[in-house]
Design an enzyme around this catalytic site. Structure first.
Site, PDB file in Angstrom:
ATOM      1  N   LYS A  67       0.836  -1.206   0.000  1.00 55.19           N
ATOM      2  CA  LYS A  67       0.000   0.000   0.000  1.00 55.19           C
ATOM      3  C   LYS A  67       0.868   1.253   0.000  1.00 55.19           C
ATOM      4  O   LYS A  67       0.571   2.223  -0.700  1.00 55.19           O
ATOM      5  CB  LYS A  67      -0.938  -0.021   1.222  1.00 55.19           C
ATOM      6  CG  LYS A  67      -1.999  -1.114   1.106  1.00 55.19           C
ATOM      7  CD  LYS A  67      -2.779  -1.364   2.385  1.00 55.19           C
ATOM      8  CE  LYS A  67      -3.678  -2.583   2.214  1.00 55.19           C
ATOM      9  NZ  LYS A  67      -4.445  -2.936   3.407  1.00 55.19           N
ATOM     10  N   GLN A 111      -4.847  -1.180   9.397  1.00 61.04           N
ATOM     11  CA  GLN A 111      -4.599  -2.528   8.881  1.00 61.04           C
ATOM     12  C   GLN A 111      -5.158  -3.570   9.842  1.00 61.04           C
ATOM     13  O   GLN A 111      -4.870  -3.544  11.041  1.00 61.04           O
ATOM     14  CB  GLN A 111      -3.082  -2.730   8.677  1.00 61.04           C
ATOM     15  CG  GLN A 111      -2.711  -4.067   8.073  1.00 61.04           C
ATOM     16  CD  GLN A 111      -3.241  -4.231   6.649  1.00 61.04           C
ATOM     17  OE1 GLN A 111      -3.208  -3.322   5.849  1.00 61.04           O
ATOM     18  NE2 GLN A 111      -3.761  -5.402   6.337  1.00 61.04           N
ATOM     19  N   ASP A 134     -10.914   2.749   3.599  1.00 64.16           N
ATOM     20  CA  ASP A 134     -11.298   1.357   3.359  1.00 64.16           C
ATOM     21  C   ASP A 134     -12.810   1.191   3.238  1.00 64.16           C
ATOM     22  O   ASP A 134     -13.291   0.100   2.917  1.00 64.16           O
ATOM     23  CB  ASP A 134     -10.805   0.477   4.522  1.00 64.16           C
ATOM     24  CG  ASP A 134      -9.600  -0.357   4.128  1.00 64.16           C
ATOM     25  OD1 ASP A 134      -9.388  -0.567   2.912  1.00 64.16           O
ATOM     26  OD2 ASP A 134      -8.883  -0.805   5.041  1.00 64.16           O
TER      27      ASP A 134
END
Ligand code: NDP
Length: 324
Positions: A67, A111, A134
């Site tokens: 990422k 994460q 997200d």
């Protein structure tokens, strides 16, 4: 006298035209996001993404590195906050609050998984929904279910983008999504419903899973069980999207799922395992009209959509600078 010729390696077979090439689509999404990021930067605000990584889970560390690289390549200002597994929930909430207040931060990504003792739900709900890279915040989940604009979880968003760019007309299709997670299965079903598919969500308690799957014109497997979906689950001519990412580490499984695949066998000998999806690659592709391979199908789309989501969040927070 006969001329001696050096033995040449056999040419690799041409790519299967049925393949839905996630790698290619992901590269295009990333290029477009980079162009938009450059526009925002030229307007005085470089999009910013903050990633939070707690603990030392090796798989998470690999994902976060991917990422970071993708964000930087797209011209996004990226920072990863790394914290020890001993961090408390309160400390993590304080860190998120700091990012929520930081005007330079457009996107925040926590994460997963988080260490035991920290509530994933509480943490995801602490992220400002306007910075939810997200798309996991319940506010945005609600907007997605209502068909309103919102950051959408990256994996299903990427699948929709791939289907659109591959020219697959979805309206009226019978879609079956196997898997009902908040990250993949449920948002995937919401997106397909919004695209006018007739959607069934299947899961571990579904009766006659093969029969349910065989009704699908579009079958999405998001299960996490290597090769569970065999050709018997697939209606002739269906489109099959394989989200699964599983490692198999038994020689007999490699031989069963990849018969005669010298490259996989070599990879298995070298690494002791190979990556595969939820679909059996030895029986599904011949039944499908289009399908995603693993690797190279859905995986690359997830990171591409994170980049795209971040740029869109930056644009939404500064509409004047995002105007083309
Ligand atoms: P979860 O474990 O959260 O969900 C799995 C789902 O599959 C559950 O709904 C479960 O049902 C269902 N399921 C499990 N076993 C069966 C079975 N035997 N028959 C029918 N349904 C079953 O996984 P995720 O949604 O997070 O991920 C799914 C897969 O996708 C994993 O392999 C993951 O690694 C991969 N993935 C890949 C990404 C990518 O970028 N390519 C991104 C995210 C995930 P129930 O709810 O009843 O337990």
């Amino acid at each position: 006298m006969t001329a001696m010729t050096a033995p040449t390696a056999p040419a690799p077979p041409p790519p299967d035209p049925k393949i839905l090439d996630g790698k290619k689509v992901a590269a295009a999404i990333r290029r477009e996001a980079a162009a938009e990021a450059a526009l925002l930067t030229a307007g005085g605000h470089q999009p910013g993404l903050s990633v939070i990584l707690v603990g030392d889970d090796p798989a998470s560390a690999v994902y976060v590195r991917g990422k970071e690289t993708a964000a930087r390549e797209a011209g996004i200002r990226e920072q990863t906050l790394r914290f020890p597994a001993t961090m408390t929930e309160g400390e993590l909430l304080t860190a998120i609050d700091g990012l929520n207040r930081d005007d330079a931060v457009d996107g925040i990504l926590v994460q997963l998984p988080l260490p035991k003792g920290i509530s994933t739900q509480r943490i995801l709900e602490a992220v400002d929904p306007r910075k939810d890279a997200d798309g996991f915040h319940p506010f945005n989940t609600g907007r997605l279910v209502q068909g309103k604009p919102a950051p959408v979880p990256c994996t299903p968003a990427g699948i929709m983008e791939m289907l659109r760019r591959e020219g697959i007309a979805l309206a009226g299709l019978r879609a079956v999504v196997v898997g009902r997670s908040d990250i993949v299965g449920k948002p995937m079903a919401s997106l397909l419903l919004a695209a006018h598919c007739t959607v069934t969500i299947a899961h571990s308690r579904t009766r006659d899973l093969p029969g349910v799957c065989r009704e699908a014109d579009l079958l999405v497997a998001a299960i996490g069980r290597a090769g569970l979906v065999t050709g018997d689950y697939v209606k002739e001519g269906a489109i099959v999207v394989d989200v699964g990412m599983n490692r198999i580490d038994r020689a007999e499984d490699v031989a069963r799922f990849f018969p005669g695949d010298a490259a996989r066998e070599a990879a298995f000998r070298k690494n002791g395992s190979v990556l595969m999806g939820d679909c059996d690659p030895s029986t599904v592709p011949s039944r499908a009209s289009r399908y995603t391979p693993v690797p190279g199908g859905v995986g690359p789309l997830t990171i591409a959509m994170l980049i795209s989501n971040t740029v869109n969040l930056a644009k939404a927070r500064r509409p004047a600078q995002g105007a083309a």
